[in-house]
Design an enzyme around this catalytic site. Sequence first.
Site, PDB file in Angstrom:
ATOM      1  CG  ASP A 137      -1.977   1.278   1.482  1.00 50.19           C
ATOM      2  OD1 ASP A 137      -2.319   1.521   0.331  1.00 50.19           O
ATOM      3  OD2 ASP A 137      -1.893   1.699   2.513  1.00 50.19           O
ATOM      4  CB  SER A 138       0.330   4.765  -0.659  1.00 52.15           C
ATOM      5  OG  SER A 138      -0.924   4.941   0.135  1.00 52.15           O
ATOM      6  N   GLY A 163      -2.739   9.040  -3.897  1.00 54.41           N
ATOM      7  CA  GLY A 163      -4.227   9.631  -4.460  1.00 54.41           C
ATOM      8  C   GLY A 163      -4.004  10.850  -5.212  1.00 54.41           C
ATOM      9  CB  CYS A 197      -3.078   0.957  -2.537  1.00 52.32           C
ATOM     10  SG  CYS A 197      -2.932   2.560  -2.984  1.00 52.32           S
ATOM     11  CD  GLU A 213      -1.755   8.782   7.116  1.00 45.28           C
ATOM     12  OE1 GLU A 213      -0.999   9.889   6.967  1.00 45.28           O
ATOM     13  OE2 GLU A 213      -1.436   7.441   6.654  1.00 45.28           O
ATOM     14  CB  CYS A 231      -9.610   5.250   0.153  1.00 45.55           C
ATOM     15  SG  CYS A 231      -7.871   5.714   1.156  1.00 45.55           S
ATOM     16  CG  HIS A 253      -5.845   5.806   4.955  1.00 45.99           C
ATOM     17  ND1 HIS A 253      -4.914   5.543   4.126  1.00 45.99           N
ATOM     18  CD2 HIS A 253      -5.259   6.420   5.993  1.00 45.99           C
ATOM     19  CE1 HIS A 253      -3.857   5.836   4.843  1.00 45.99           C
ATOM     20  NE2 HIS A 253      -3.784   6.104   5.933  1.00 45.99           N
TER      21      HIS A 253
END
Lengths: 284, 284
Positions: A12-13, A45, A75, A154, A187, A189
Amino acid sequence: MKNKNVPIGVFDSGVGGLTVVREIMEQLPGEAILYFGDTARVPYGNKSEETVVRYSSQIIKFLLSKGAKTIVIACNTASAVALEKMKKEFEVPIIGVVEPGAKAAAKVTRNGRIGVIGTEATIRSGIYNEFLQKTNPHVTVYGKACPLFVPLAEEGWVEEDEITEQVARRYLAELSEQDIDTLVLGCTHYPLLRSVIQKVVGDKVQLVNPAVETARELKYLLEERRLLNECEKAGETYAVAGGTLLPQHEFFVSDRAEKFKQFAASILPSAILRPESVGVEKFE
Amino acid sequence: MKNKNVPIGVFDSGVGGLTVVREIMEQLPGEAILYFGDTARVPYGNKSEETVVRYSSQIIKFLLSKGAKTIVIACNTASAVALEKMKKEFEVPIIGVVEPGAKAAAKVTRNGRIGVIGTEATIRSGIYNEFLQKTNPHVTVYGKACPLFVPLAEEGWVEEDEITEQVARRYLAELSEQDIDTLVLGCTHYPLLRSVIQKVVGDKVQLVNPAVETARELKYLLEERRLLNECEKAGETYAVAGGTLLPQHEFFVSDRAEKFKQFAASILPSAILRPESVGVEKFE
């Protein structure tokens, strides 16, 4: 023939892909995970397709150099813009999160009106729409990019947070007006913001987390290719049991292993997290 | 001896450094700017020192390869963690935005209580505190990282925005409690949020934009080294006037030139913006 006992490569990123790892561990407890989070170059993104393709290729080469038997692109952005190219470039089986997510959404919807939220690159690619139409040409898809959701997650402003709720209201208002009954969390997240998103769209809208369906597809794929690990449970450290080396999870990041570990501990048990820093730019 | 008519190299992790370019153009209209925005690897604020140092070195090599006579690090994070190393690595004069910003704040404060806001990396480095103490050992410095300000500015939620105001209130509450009378905008994106920040901290707090002071220091530096361009006004295109080639501004980015241009047009006149994409990873 590939050794079944080697790990599944997942990337993933950054840290979001761990929500996919969590599902894989749940559904395939005998598999070892080799994870790479591109924390030096996060986020993907808002990058161009060309750049995300180049980064994905470098990372897959790294994961293969560590012996991965299959690759999961955990991702949405990289799945959206790089999966097809990666399948052509590499022989190893590769799956992304978009197609499983789209299939799950097509199954769930009753009124055929589906919302998709994700990064700018994922939404711009129109790929969820493409897969959803392929599964069911009668669905209508409404996409919306939500660039602030990743930094909010985050920041840890996730549960019952007034600001996050307002941001979600602003982003999701137009989707709610479209009378959607299904919303894809496009996404990795976004499952962390699940409760806020559910509150804003209301109980009548079913949230779809592509991670769950991705882990299921991965299981089919490994069975089909006879690549399922026969070990009962992947270990936290390398260990020999009955003369066999038990597989171990490994985590790599391109920057700031300590910070990754802090955040990752909100997603996975911290005992298994001993991330190491590594550069992948040389894997051109 | 360096040619005075070559450009000033300026770089940032992305588009924020253009607020510094705007000040340089205002104070030094005869100078041509050679700008690099690292849009493929933005943001720098949550990366490690080692990574930001490596990226800065690559970019300076690129700017020198294009003939820059001096370098302005128009990014607080890179100034905070990489300036000293860059000064040792390269012979060309290099200035950052932190020292000028700290000097300006030390001049402005009356009660000696100064707030600094910036990215996580800038605040963690403690560098504003260091320079402020050097200028005036009696000041007390309160630092606060504001990671959501950059994505909010890039979303364009800047003027009279309720969400941005609430985020600002949450971040700035503890600084306001410390009775500061001066607040340094320690990230080049933050001047875009100036009106919201001013509203939240109140009129008694003076905001310091390091870009203004950086342009002034750059002017002194160029005079001292006899590097001031004698051209009256840098042109929008290369042109010959009186037998001399007039200097021209040039903009480079590492990704998505079109998006850069859109956002940049809110900071600089769009006529001069014709950004080109270029990779700098090879400048190791």
